[in-house]
Enzyme design. Sequence first.
Site, PDB file in Angstrom:
ATOM      1  N   LYS A   1       0.799  -1.213   0.000  1.00 37.19           N
ATOM      2  CA  LYS A   1       0.000   0.000   0.000  1.00 37.19           C
ATOM      3  C   LYS A   1       0.837   1.271   0.000  1.00 37.19           C
ATOM      4  CE  LYS A   1      -4.293  -1.839   1.907  1.00 37.19           C
ATOM      5  NZ  LYS A   1      -4.000  -3.233   1.653  1.00 37.19           N
TER       6      LYS A   1
ATOM      7  N   LYS B   1      -3.633  -0.397   8.817  1.00 39.49           N
ATOM      8  CA  LYS B   1      -3.859  -1.334   7.722  1.00 39.49           C
ATOM      9  C   LYS B   1      -2.569  -2.069   7.371  1.00 39.49           C
ATOM     10  CE  LYS B   1      -6.305   0.341   4.234  1.00 39.49           C
ATOM     11  NZ  LYS B   1      -6.783   1.278   3.192  1.00 39.49           N
TER      12      LYS B   1
ATOM     13  N   GLY C   1      -9.557  -7.481   1.726  1.00 42.98           N
ATOM     14  CA  GLY C   1     -10.709  -8.193   2.261  1.00 42.98           C
ATOM     15  C   GLY C   1     -10.970  -7.923   3.728  1.00 42.98           C
ATOM     16  N   GLY C   2     -10.497  -6.767   4.230  1.00 42.89           N
ATOM     17  CA  GLY C   2     -10.717  -6.433   5.629  1.00 42.89           C
ATOM     18  C   GLY C   2      -9.750  -7.095   6.582  1.00 42.89           C
TER      19      GLY C   2
ATOM     20  N   HIS D   1     -17.628   3.713   0.384  1.00 48.62           N
ATOM     21  CA  HIS D   1     -16.639   2.862  -0.274  1.00 48.62           C
ATOM     22  C   HIS D   1     -17.125   2.632  -1.704  1.00 48.62           C
ATOM     23  CE1 HIS D   1     -13.981  -0.982  -0.051  1.00 48.62           C
ATOM     24  NE2 HIS D   1     -14.191  -0.642  -1.303  1.00 48.62           N
TER      25      HIS D   1
ATOM     26  N   HIS E   1     -15.484  -4.727   8.604  1.00 53.13           N
ATOM     27  CA  HIS E   1     -14.701  -4.191   7.485  1.00 53.13           C
ATOM     28  C   HIS E   1     -14.827  -5.055   6.237  1.00 53.13           C
ATOM     29  CE1 HIS E   1     -13.082  -1.410  10.351  1.00 53.13           C
ATOM     30  NE2 HIS E   1     -12.481  -2.347  11.030  1.00 53.13           N
TER      31      HIS E   1
ATOM     32  N   GLU F   1     -10.206   1.000  -5.700  1.00 54.03           N
ATOM     33  CA  GLU F   1     -11.121   1.348  -4.624  1.00 54.03           C
ATOM     34  C   GLU F   1     -10.861   2.777  -4.142  1.00 54.03           C
ATOM     35  OE1 GLU F   1     -11.266  -1.589  -1.582  1.00 54.03           O
ATOM     36  OE2 GLU F   1     -11.789  -3.194  -2.982  1.00 54.03           O
TER      37      GLU F   1
ATOM     38  N   ARG G   1      -7.135  -8.338  -9.013  1.00 49.04           N
ATOM     39  CA  ARG G   1      -7.818  -9.616  -9.269  1.00 49.04           C
ATOM     40  C   ARG G   1      -9.274  -9.331  -9.564  1.00 49.04           C
ATOM     41  NH1 ARG G   1     -10.646  -9.683  -4.517  1.00 49.04           N
ATOM     42  NH2 ARG G   1      -9.581  -8.942  -2.656  1.00 49.04           N
TER      43      ARG G   1
END
Length: 703
Positions: A146, A188, A194-195, A238, A265, A305, A322
Amino acid sequence: MFSGRHTYKRGWQLLRKWSAHHAHTSSEHRPISKLLIANRGEIACRVVRTARKMGVRTVAVYSEPDRNSMHVAMADEAYHIGPAASQESYLRADKILNIAKSSGAQAVHPGYGFLSENVEFAEVCATEGIIFVGPPASAIRDMGIKSTSKKIMSEAGVPIIGGYHGDDQSDGRLREEAEKIGYPVMIKAVRGGGGKGMRIAKTKEEFEEQLESARREATKSFGDDVMLLEKFVERPRHVEVQVFGDHHGNYVYLFERDCSVQRRHQKIIEEAPAPGLTWDVRRSLGEAAVRAARAVGYVGAGTVEFILDSSHNFYFMEMNTRLQVEHPISEMITNTDLVEWQLRVAAGERLPLLQDDIKLSGHSFEARIYAEDPDGGFLPGAGPLDHLATPEAKQHIRIETGVREGDEVSVHYDPMIAKLVVWGHDRASALNILVTSLADYNIIGLNTNVNFLMSLATHPNFVAGDVSTDFIPDHYNTLFPERSPSPELFCQSALALILSEEQEAIRAAALSLDPTSPFSPRSIPRINHTLSRTVNISCGDKGENILVEYLGSGKYRMAVGSKTFDVSGSLVRENNVSTLTSSVNGTVSTSRVVVDKRDVHLFTATGGWKMTLPRPKFEEEIGSASGTTGGAVAPMPGVIEKVFVSPGQSVSAGDPLVVMIAMKMEYVIKAARDGVVEKILFKPGDNVAKNTSLVKMKESEDS
């Protein structure tokens, strides 16, 4: 013996050695006639369906619990790859590549999760001449970290949220940076998704606990505990954009999806397009997503996102390299098959459509049906699907699933049972179809979120499109209204029970071949006598003693409390579904019904109801004798990950005792009260069932 993590690392070492000895040069693009699907469940079945449509043969892989699963039955070939633990099966890239080569598969589709965003796997596929149905390894690497992705996006002119993405991962430095950013902060995992590995620290007092929890979960899920910090945007939306690129430099976006309504999440319901956006914002989102894809030379299906604030300003959050779980709603509004696009692009073809050719049509919703307990904090569950009835799949209703009636939702994997996908000409019509279809999704054997999804989809704020990631906590009380069965519902339950008993009697008489059988359905006239009985039924904490009078000709009079009802109806069974049509004081209604031992399950337009008959006294005595006691109880089936305490240790209420992993999520089991630990009943790595005592404690005299 190797632990799961050691086995996983050993697998990668073996894979690299194997690759070095077998590397060869292959044509970069070629037609795909045989495809290995390196995944399980719903997405594996989804890929099989499209591959079959394209004339591509499929190869499945499966772990021991999945031996008889739906995706194994659907594929042309299937190969066993290991035990239940994903580190020893679905994450064993060396085994999967061996099977791909030995089976003659030219390509591997990784689905989502598992190896889908694994850089090393994509690299080894390329080295081995196996087509990886996904982006280049370089794009996965750039977007998978990230901190790196934020820098690339900023340089590409994609708006980002500030935060800390540095290499210094000491607790002190992270605390210092969190205070600079200002609470609340988002913690994070840099390789998260996927949370997983994501926590919110609302105050500095809880920062350290949330940081440690995020690190543990990130290590378990991704083998990497490096964290980043971001300012947490209050009441964000989101919104994500589906993008596609090919090997020829073509890029498109297929509009956006709103995935704001989440728990833990993780997404629970998605829609496309996002409600309330102007076409200028929609176009700006799509163009920013394409800039993001171009910046990393993206190929294939990807999702960019964004966080959207109340003024419709948007900021890059992450890119999922993906196919996403919620991709069907993008297909529904663009009339495309994105898995087919994936396979064609992976084989070197150009995108089937360019941007000007892609038209947005109508509105689509996806509701994820999970084995979980919404009333118990959405704790995931596991168990058998004793009864499974779904709405009829039609042109505008899709059932995306990997399970059948009689299958079991396993504790080892994600608890999603299915995705219900619907389309309508506009948002209102699509939402009506969703609610009606949810009422027809009937499951017995474990807790599900179907009733909650119906409550959510009919909530006035959701109907108005007023959504955010805080939707569930903001509307908690109205999303979880107290449900109390009406007297009419008790009458319907009693009627279903009586009609079911009569049908069983008819079947028993037919099998006996004895016309004088006491099970004969023939009515015996009773002069000056009305047959009556009392039916005791309870629903949750509410119970009723229903006095039933048989009036003949299929009519009954039922007394529920002080009220009396005239009741009649019929019970018709077709396939595995029984339909009860009832008239209660002249009001006719239809519902699905299942009479299962001592339970009557009614599935009505307002959701499912479980009505229970009294248990025999001997069963109650057996049940109470088999109870367990302890200081900490497993809230669901799972695996013990870590034990914090030892015998003789004093603990206070709220102190962490045990960490367990269930459905790929981490749960910290805490002490309910002050006490002293007497005995640890399980060790790390042990599997435990729901309601199992984990720690035996002696309460302190004060508590």
